[in-house]
Design an enzyme around this catalytic site. Structure first.
Site, PDB file in Angstrom:
ATOM      1  N   CYS A 267       0.821  -1.218   0.000  1.00 60.58           N
ATOM      2  CA  CYS A 267       0.000   0.000   0.000  1.00 60.58           C
ATOM      3  C   CYS A 267       0.851   1.263   0.000  1.00 60.58           C
ATOM      4  O   CYS A 267       1.845   1.359   0.727  1.00 60.58           O
ATOM      5  CB  CYS A 267      -0.929   0.013   1.213  1.00 60.58           C
TER       6      CYS A 267
ATOM      7  N   HIS B 132       5.132   5.381   1.107  1.00 61.49           N
ATOM      8  CA  HIS B 132       4.733   4.003   1.390  1.00 61.49           C
ATOM      9  C   HIS B 132       3.999   3.945   2.724  1.00 61.49           C
ATOM     10  O   HIS B 132       4.386   4.595   3.695  1.00 61.49           O
ATOM     11  CB  HIS B 132       5.960   3.082   1.435  1.00 61.49           C
ATOM     12  N   HIS B 133       2.912   3.165   2.749  1.00 61.42           N
ATOM     13  CA  HIS B 133       2.050   3.143   3.936  1.00 61.42           C
ATOM     14  C   HIS B 133       2.760   2.584   5.157  1.00 61.42           C
ATOM     15  O   HIS B 133       2.326   2.803   6.299  1.00 61.42           O
ATOM     16  CB  HIS B 133       0.792   2.312   3.646  1.00 61.42           C
ATOM     17  N   SER B 134       3.859   1.855   4.962  1.00 59.85           N
ATOM     18  CA  SER B 134       4.589   1.313   6.111  1.00 59.85           C
ATOM     19  C   SER B 134       5.238   2.414   6.948  1.00 59.85           C
ATOM     20  O   SER B 134       5.592   2.193   8.107  1.00 59.85           O
ATOM     21  CB  SER B 134       5.665   0.321   5.643  1.00 59.85           C
TER      22      SER B 134
ATOM     23  N   GLY C 155       3.759   5.047   8.077  1.00 54.67           N
ATOM     24  CA  GLY C 155       2.841   5.560   9.086  1.00 54.67           C
ATOM     25  C   GLY C 155       1.415   5.502   8.597  1.00 54.67           C
ATOM     26  O   GLY C 155       1.146   5.267   7.416  1.00 54.67           O
TER      27      GLY C 155
END
Length: 509
Positions: A60, A182-184, A186
């Site tokens: 994501c 990138h959703h990683s 936060g």
């Protein structure tokens, strides 16, 4: 790299051909680099949710499209990023993992070269066309963002980039920036707060933005004193417990067998791997507030009602005016269960270069949209409020978060990944509402016209995000064009539904 520009005949769909500047070659960090970085700094382990967002079926990314009133030169942008965003630990770290399967990847600090993250593509004729045809500029930005979905971020560098397009659009007079994260790194709320911490009030370039104050619920003491306080507390506990139990049972059922009704807007197999088209529309926030006051509800309730009405209109048209009864259309609503660091705290953190509470601590809520044909437009808001009230008075998000952690410990990370993918695949869309500044703000000296956040890489064909800013509300959508080939028509339905509900609320009051 110049972008080729073609003016099509009237009625054709594609207006501009987009060429994304080629990113630096993607190559994993060498073993020597990993060893050196690990020796210098052990780093912070990635949270389970951050690791989830790195899985192939959950790769994501958050995309934020920003409209500007004037162009920000590359040197100004670099200086601004260096003084703010680059100082944040997540935006200046790489994800490092050892060879062991049991090893948890860690955030390891690295030196950021902004030339690897900041892009000013040569647009050539596209910029000239957009100067006289702003609709062409809109389509160019949409095409550029869609193409970004097919261009991966380099895992050997911090997972973010920023593209500034010097094209004129319907709303942005000077240009548009596409910020990809990138959703990683936060959750959406924290990342939006971080972005706003980089801005300043246009009226006072030394002051941070002002956000609306959250309305607090009445305290239990308001019910009285003594035994009445206890009864009030007991009743609230029973309501929360019952709603949480009902929500948790639906969550478990959705993991195994409970699916949304298959409709034309449902995603098909492999939807998470297909590029999305990003579109948006700006509507009046004052209209939403007028409905809120007339109906005695919250802005979230109004937006749920407006979205339900829009989906009902859109699907009814596809079904030839005969909308099927009892459609089950739900959103897998991500809820941030951790108190978010305020804008002041985030700005302080970047200023001092210190760490703060960050990451992804997200739980799920499964929320059903009432899709139906109503004679009274206000019924959509009433139904939306009824559904939302049960979710507000529950611990469903905390349950899903803690149960996910428990499953990771007991059954392993692959099991929880498969479960999350199945739950989201069994729902129809993602939905969120993010509060923005109440006054105009500037990013590195250029006033912001609008903020349009969205997401891609998850197994759904439709995402709807609302973002408030000043007295405007941006409706941002990410769609799989195989399921929704006419996303602007759906935006029209949102705008028309808002107007119909506002007219009905005004007449009622």
């Amino acid at each position: 790299m110049a972008g080729a520009t073609e003016l099509p005949e009237k009625g054709t769909k594609c207006l501009l051909t987009v060429n994304i500047p080629k990113p630096p070659s993607i190559s994993p960090a060498t073993e020597a680099e990993i060893e050196t970085a690990a020796t210098a700094e052990k780093g912070t382990p990635l949270s389970p949710t951050a690791r989830l967002f790195l899985q192939p079926k959950f790769n994501c990314h958050i995309i934020v499209i920003l409209g500007f009133a004037k162009i920000i030169a590359a040197d100004e942008m670099k200086a601004g990023l260096q003084a703010t965003l680059v100082r944040h630990p997540r935006f200046s770290s790489v994800q490092v993992s050892q060879n062991s399967r049991k090893d948890i990847p860690r955030w390891v600090p690295t030196k950021v070269n902004l030339d690897d993250h900041l892009f000013y593509p040569e647009l050539g004729p596209a910029a000239a066309v957009s100067a006289s045809d702003h609709a062409a500029g809109d389509r160019f930005v949409e095409d550029y963002a869609t193409t970004l979905c097919q261009t991966p971020l380099d895992p050997s560098r911090p997972l973010w980039d920023l593209h500034f397009l010097s094209v004129r659009t319907t709303e942005a007079a000077a240009g548009v920036a596409i910020f990809r994260i990138h959703h990683s790194l936060g959750d959406g709320i924290s990342l939006m707060s971080l972005l706003l911490a980089c801005t300043r009030k246009t009226s006072d370039l030394e002051s941070l933005p002002t956000l609306p104050e959250a309305r607090r619920r009445p305290a239990a003491a308001a019910a009285g004193v003594g035994a009445w306080v206890f009864l009030f507390w007991l009743w609230n506990f029973v309501v929360y417990a019952w709603n949480s139990l009902a929500g948790s049972l639906l969550y478990v059922a959705s993991t195994f067998f409970l699916k949304d009704t298959r409709t034309p807007i449902s995603g098909s197999e492999g939807v998470e791997f297909r590029p999305k088209r990003f579109v948006h529309r700006i509507v009046s926030l004052d209209d939403v507030k007028a409905i809120k006051c007339a109906m005695g509800c919250t802005i979230n309730d109004v937006l749920l009602g407006v979205t339900s009405a829009a989906l009902s209109r859109y699907l009814s048209r596809i079904y030839g005016g005969h909308l099927p009864q009892s459609l089950r259309i739900r959103t897998s609503l991500l809820v941030n269960i951790r108190p978010t660091s305020g804008i002041n705290a985030l700005a302080d953190m970047m200023k001092k270069g210190s760490d703060a509470r960050w990451g992804n601590r997200l739980g799920y809520m499964l929320l059903r949209f009432p899709v139906m044909m109503c004679e009274d437009p206000l019924d959509y808001v009433r139904k939306g409020k009824e559904v939302a009230e049960k979710k507000k008075n529950s611990w469903e998000a905390i349950f899903t978060y803690t149960s996910g952690l428990l499953i990771v410990k007991c059954l392993g990370f692959k099991v929880v990944t498969a479960m999350c993918h199945r739950i989201i695949s069994n729902t129809t869309l993602s939905f969120s509402n993010v509060v923005g500044p109440t006054e105009e703000v500037s990013l590195f000296g250029s006033p912001l016209i609008y903020i349009a956040p969205s997401v891609y890489g998850h197994p759904q064909a439709l995402s709807i995000h609302f973002q408030s800013y000043q007295n405007k509300l941006t409706v941002a959508m990410a769609v799989d064009e195989l399921a929704i080939p006419d996303p602007h028509r759906l935006l029209d339905d949102v705008a028309q539904s808002l107007q119909l509900i506002k007219d009905a609320a005004t007449a009622r009051s």
